[in-house]
Scaffold this motif. Structure first.
Motif, short mmCIF file in Angstrom:
data_model
loop_
_atom_site.label_atom_id
_atom_site.label_comp_id
_atom_site.label_asym_id
_atom_site.label_seq_id
_atom_site.Cartn_x
_atom_site.Cartn_y
_atom_site.Cartn_z
N ALA A 1 -18.15 22.68 45.79
CA ALA A 1 -18.11 23.27 47.13
C ALA A 1 -19.45 23.09 47.83
N ALA A 2 -20.54 23.32 47.07
CA ALA A 2 -21.88 23.19 47.65
C ALA A 2 -22.12 21.74 48.10
N LEU A 3 -21.72 20.79 47.26
CA LEU A 3 -21.94 19.37 47.59
C LEU A 3 -21.14 18.98 48.83
N LYS A 4 -19.93 19.48 48.92
CA LYS A 4 -19.10 19.18 50.09
C LYS A 4 -19.72 19.75 51.34
N GLU A 5 -20.22 20.96 51.21
CA GLU A 5 -20.81 21.62 52.37
C GLU A 5 -22.06 20.86 52.83
N GLU A 6 -22.77 20.29 51.88
CA GLU A 6 -23.98 19.54 52.25
C GLU A 6 -23.64 18.10 52.65
N GLY A 7 -22.37 17.75 52.63
CA GLY A 7 -21.95 16.40 53.04
C GLY A 7 -22.32 15.34 52.02
N LEU A 8 -22.49 15.76 50.76
CA LEU A 8 -22.96 14.80 49.74
C LEU A 8 -21.84 14.32 48.82
N PHE A 9 -20.70 15.00 48.86
CA PHE A 9 -19.68 14.77 47.86
C PHE A 9 -19.22 13.32 47.80
N HIS A 10 -19.00 12.68 48.98
CA HIS A 10 -18.46 11.31 48.99
C HIS A 10 -19.56 10.26 49.14
N ARG A 11 -20.78 10.71 49.27
CA ARG A 11 -21.85 9.82 49.67
C ARG A 11 -22.04 8.61 48.75
N ASN A 12 -22.17 8.86 47.47
CA ASN A 12 -22.41 7.73 46.55
C ASN A 12 -21.17 6.85 46.42
N GLU B 1 -28.39 20.49 41.07
CA GLU B 1 -29.56 19.71 41.49
C GLU B 1 -29.42 18.24 41.05
N LEU B 2 -28.92 18.04 39.83
CA LEU B 2 -28.69 16.69 39.30
C LEU B 2 -27.63 15.98 40.15
N ALA B 3 -26.56 16.70 40.45
CA ALA B 3 -25.48 16.13 41.26
C ALA B 3 -26.00 15.71 42.63
N ARG B 4 -26.86 16.51 43.20
CA ARG B 4 -27.46 16.16 44.50
C ARG B 4 -28.21 14.84 44.42
N MET B 5 -28.98 14.69 43.34
CA MET B 5 -29.79 13.46 43.21
C MET B 5 -28.89 12.23 43.04
#
Lengths: 68, 460
Positions: free
Chosen positions: B129-140, B231-235
């Motif tokens: 949920a946090a990754l989606k909210e930050e718009g990072l989920f689909h990025r890679n 934090e790892l997922a964000r990176m």
């Protein structure tokens, strides 16, 4: 010419081949240019083949380690 | 002063023990608490805490007796090492136990594994949920994967079976492709893993690689916890290189798998994917070259066909033209000959009937004048007839010389010849058959030959 070849990537080689193919199919290449184009196509695939299997980068890294 | 009643320690202890036993009736309770510390002898001794924010609001000792410890370890299976450790919150079934020497403790009889698994799932969902909210989920996942993956930044624990498997599959691929792998060592299990994994990712220079590959061998469900770290997922999500994962597990998916550019079940699968991709590229290239070659051949053939068609036309046209001219002249000659014959016949008929008329006239009535007139007339007629004949002869002479110019002999002198079968000139190959004898007339002489091949033109 040599410089251009150095920058050649798999993606570029592939795109160029596709271009030649299309030109050929649409009869855009005159008989005069035909052999040059086919020669280029062979060169592109030879280049990729060598890159796929070459140890160039490894040798380069080893030489670097030796500090030469 | 009233006499004081003095109790011994054991009296107090026993009284407390009795009161507790009365209150609990020896019943067991489900209790939720965090393991602050755990120590194993034959049995396991735990310090259990409850936090409210940073503050400890309750502390109690716990113990798992040998028999229970065996059973619990068996029930938890491979997860027991992830459960029976510091910092883990557990849900357990326990009875209060008061010992007058050791005091109060909770005797743990069972631990609910689902509590930890659902906690893991909950944290995983929170991370997603946090990754989606930050718009990072689909990025890679949206990064384009290179056509050929050759320079690989490998994050792995060196010396593990996972590492060895991947390297073997990459280095000994059956096509002889060469891959350049640089290893970034990191623990992939245990509490140090998230920190080390983050450090490994941070140290990769994106200019020098095509992709990042992150692998781990098999592990338990709760082992995946490291790969759900926010934090790892964000990176991983923010990496400018596509990330390929091979986190060995059958059913469970970690957050890293969900956000990776290309997730695979095992390290071996990652290696095979990379090799297959290279093979696909090479096959496509080779196919294209074959295609180019074929198209070129087709183009050559078509050019050749055009050329030979033009050559054939160049050879055929003049001969056909001559044939047509000759035919026209022939018709013309015939027409003239017919007209001349008709005219001569008419003239001679007229003369004949005039002669008969003269013969019929009675001789005695022939006056000299009439005789003279008749002679004169005769002479005139004769002259007229003569002139007509002369004219016709003149015309015929003209035609004769024209015809002569176009006579077969003259044409043959120019190199043409006449082919005949059974005495008839051949105009087309329609009725010919192999074995027919051809008589060829040249300007000088003749030759006989036999047909052995026939090609028919013009009639489809």
């Amino acid at each position: 010419m040599e410089k251009v070849e150095n920058k050649l990537t798999y993606a570029k080689a592939y795109a160029e081949l596709e271009g030649i193919m299309q030109d050929l199919q649409e009869d855009k290449i005159s008989v005069d240019d035909l052999s040059a184009k086919v020669k280029r196509a062979v060169m592109l695939i030879t280049f990729c083949n060598e890159m796929l299997r070459s140890t160039e980068a490894e040798v380069g890294a080893l030489v670097k380690k030796l500090g030469l | 002063m009233e006499e004081r009643k003095i109790y011994t320690l054991s009296q107090v202890g026993n009284a407390i023990k009795k009161r507790i036993e009365e209150a609990t009736h020896g019943q067991a309770f489900w209790i939720k608490a965090e393991i602050a510390s755990i120590r194993f002898t034959k049995h396991a001794y735990l310090e259990l805490v409850e936090h409210k924010g940073e503050e400890k609001v309750a502390v109690m000792r716990g113990s798992i007796w040998l028999t229970q410890l065996h059973r619990i370890r068996h029930e938890l299976g491979e997860e027991s090492k992830n459960i029976l450790k510091e910092g883990v919150e557990i849900l357990f079934l326990a009875r209060t136990h008061y010992h007058i020497v050791y005091g109060l403790s909770l005797a743990i009889e069972a631990i609910d594994l689902n509590f930890n698994i659902s906690a893991l799932e909950r944290r995983k969902r929170e991370t997603i949920a946090a990754l989606k909210e930050e718009g990072l989920f689909h990025r890679n996942r949206l990064l384009p994967l290179p056509l050929v993956i050759q320079r690989i930044a490998l994050i792995s624990s060196v010396g593990t079976a996972a590492y060895a498997d991947l390297m073997r599959h990459l280095e000994h691929n059956e096509h002889g492709y060469k891959y350049h792998v640089q290893v970034f060592h990191s623990a992939v299990q245990g509490d140090a893993a998230p920190t080390e994994l983050r450090a490994a990712i941070a140290s990769i220079d994106p200019q020098r690689f095509d992709v990042v590959v992150l692998i781990r061998g098999g592990g338990s469900k709760l082992d995946l916890e490291q790969f759900n770290d926010l934090e790892l997922a964000r990176m991983v999500a923010m990496s400018s290189l596509p990330v390929l994962t091979g986190i060995g597990h059958e059913i469970d998916i970690s957050v890293l798998d969900l956000i990776a550019n290309s997730p695979h079940k095992t390290p071996t699968a990652v290696a095979d994917f990379i090799v297959d991709r290279t093979l696909y590229f090479e096959t496509a290239m080779t196919g294209m070259l074959v295609n180019i070659h074929n198209t070129m051949l087709t183009s050559f053939t078509s050019h050749k066909e055009h050329l030979s068609m033009y050559a054939e036309m160049t050879a055929m046209r003049p001969a056909a033209h001559c044939r047509m001219q000759r035919g026209a002249l022939h018709t013309l000659t015939n027409q003239f000959a017919r007209r001349i014959t008709e005219e001569l016949t008419a003239q001679s008929r007229a003369l004949h009937s005039f002669g008969q008329d003269l013969a019929l006239l009675p001789r005695h009535k022939l006056a000299q004048v009439e005789a003279a007139r008749v002679r004169e007339l005769g002479a005139t007629l004769s002259a007229l007839a003569q002139r007509g004949i002369q004219q016709v002869i003149g015309k015929l002479d003209g035609i004769g010389s024209a015809v002569h110019l176009l006579s077969p002999e003259r044409i043959m002198e120019r190199g043409f010849s006449i082919a005949r079968v059974n005495g008839k000139a051949i105009k087309d190959a329609e009725n010919l058959k192999a074995g027919d004898e051809i008589e060829t007339t040249f300007a000088q002489g003749k030759a006989w030959s036999t047909i052995h091949k026939i090609e028919r033109h013009g009639k489809g």
